[in-house]
Design an enzyme around this catalytic site. Structure first.
Site, short mmCIF file in Angstrom:
data_model
loop_
_atom_site.label_atom_id
_atom_site.label_comp_id
_atom_site.label_asym_id
_atom_site.label_seq_id
_atom_site.Cartn_x
_atom_site.Cartn_y
_atom_site.Cartn_z
N SER A 109 2.53 -3.24 -2.80
CA SER A 109 3.01 -3.53 -1.45
C SER A 109 4.01 -4.69 -1.48
O SER A 109 5.07 -4.55 -2.08
CB SER A 109 1.80 -3.82 -0.55
OG SER A 109 2.19 -3.87 0.79
N ASP A 159 0.66 6.98 4.23
CA ASP A 159 0.85 5.53 4.37
C ASP A 159 1.45 5.21 5.74
O ASP A 159 2.58 5.61 6.04
CB ASP A 159 1.79 5.04 3.25
CG ASP A 159 1.83 3.53 3.14
OD1 ASP A 159 1.59 2.85 4.15
OD2 ASP A 159 2.09 3.02 2.03
N HIS A 190 -2.02 3.40 2.67
CA HIS A 190 -1.37 2.25 2.02
C HIS A 190 -2.26 1.66 0.94
O HIS A 190 -1.78 0.98 0.03
CB HIS A 190 -1.03 1.19 3.07
CG HIS A 190 -0.04 0.17 2.61
ND1 HIS A 190 1.26 0.48 2.30
CD2 HIS A 190 -0.16 -1.17 2.37
CE1 HIS A 190 1.90 -0.62 1.90
NE2 HIS A 190 1.05 -1.63 1.94
#
Ligand code: MLT
Length: 222
Positions: A109, A159, A190
């Site tokens: 991320s 996501d 995610h």
């Protein structure tokens, strides 16, 4: 002022085999230097692990660069922090005596986003990168030569944070720069799941075994 290893709170675990890679582990928002150590040990067994804690605080949560809103990066801060991280890596190579030419990143991320940014800003610093749930929400400047770099891009199918187009833009941009890119869509959101770990470990091992260019991944559309 030149960078020093102590500029980032970090963990360094030496390699357990001679000639191994050093893996830069870059956590997601709200994480810390301990988060990705287990992942690093599984994906790159035997490698040295270097895991810094992001120095930007967003409501007390550590990140590697500032953002203006979800998915809206502070581009000046991103550029500055990418340079700082690259300089720090160089200082760490001197202190811990690892080969700066055999450094790869595993980022999740926000950590994946600073990893690609470092690749674009300093193409020689990271020779490979596992980018988990990254996004590219703008067109980066410059034309870096990433022909010596390999990247695995792992998007989550559901996501809610990373639009498919943003992950696809990153893949296309890395490919245009000449990187050897493998892209895969994981049936997840995610969050990271076991399938991501397995995919990353397989990709890393395959590159060690036969460092030839891959076929670009097995997903027709990322
Ligand atoms: C995050 O959760 O950190 C975002 O999805 C990615 C970013 O801001 O870099």
């Amino acid at each position: 002022m030149s960078a020093r290893p102590d500029d980032f709170v970090h963990v360094f675990e030496p390699a357990t085999r001679a000639g191994e890679w050093t893996v830069l582990l870059l956590h997601g928002t709200g994480g810390d230097e301990h988060d990705l150590l287990p992942l690093g040990r599984v994906v790159a067994p035997g490698a040295a692990l270097l895991s810094p804690r992001g120095r930007v605080l967003e409501h007390g949560q550590a990140r590697f660069f500032a953002r203006l809103a979800e998915g809206v990066f502070d581009r000046d801060d991103l550029a500055r922090r990418s340079g700082e991280l690259a300089d720090w890596l160089e200082a760490c190579a001197a202190r811990y005596d690892f080969d700066p030419g055999r450094v790869g990143a595993i980022g999740y991320s926000n950590g994946a986003n600073i990893a690609w940014s470092v690749m674009f800003a300093r193409p020689r610093v990271l020779a490979r990168a596992v980018l988990m749930r990254p996004m590219l929400p703008f067109e980066p400047e410059g034309h870096p030569d990433l022909t010596a770099c390999a990247a695995l891009v792992l998007r989550g199918e559901r996501d809610p944070i990373v639009p498919a187009a943003s992950a696809a833009a990153l893949v296309a941009t890395l490919q245009r720069a000449g990187a050897d890119v493998t892209a895969h869509v994981t049936p997840a959101g995610h969050e990271l799941v076991r399938a991501d770990v397995a995919r990353a470990a397989g990709w890393w091992a395959a590159r060690d075994a036969a460092p030839t260019r891959s076929d670009g991944g097995d997903d027709p559309v990322l």
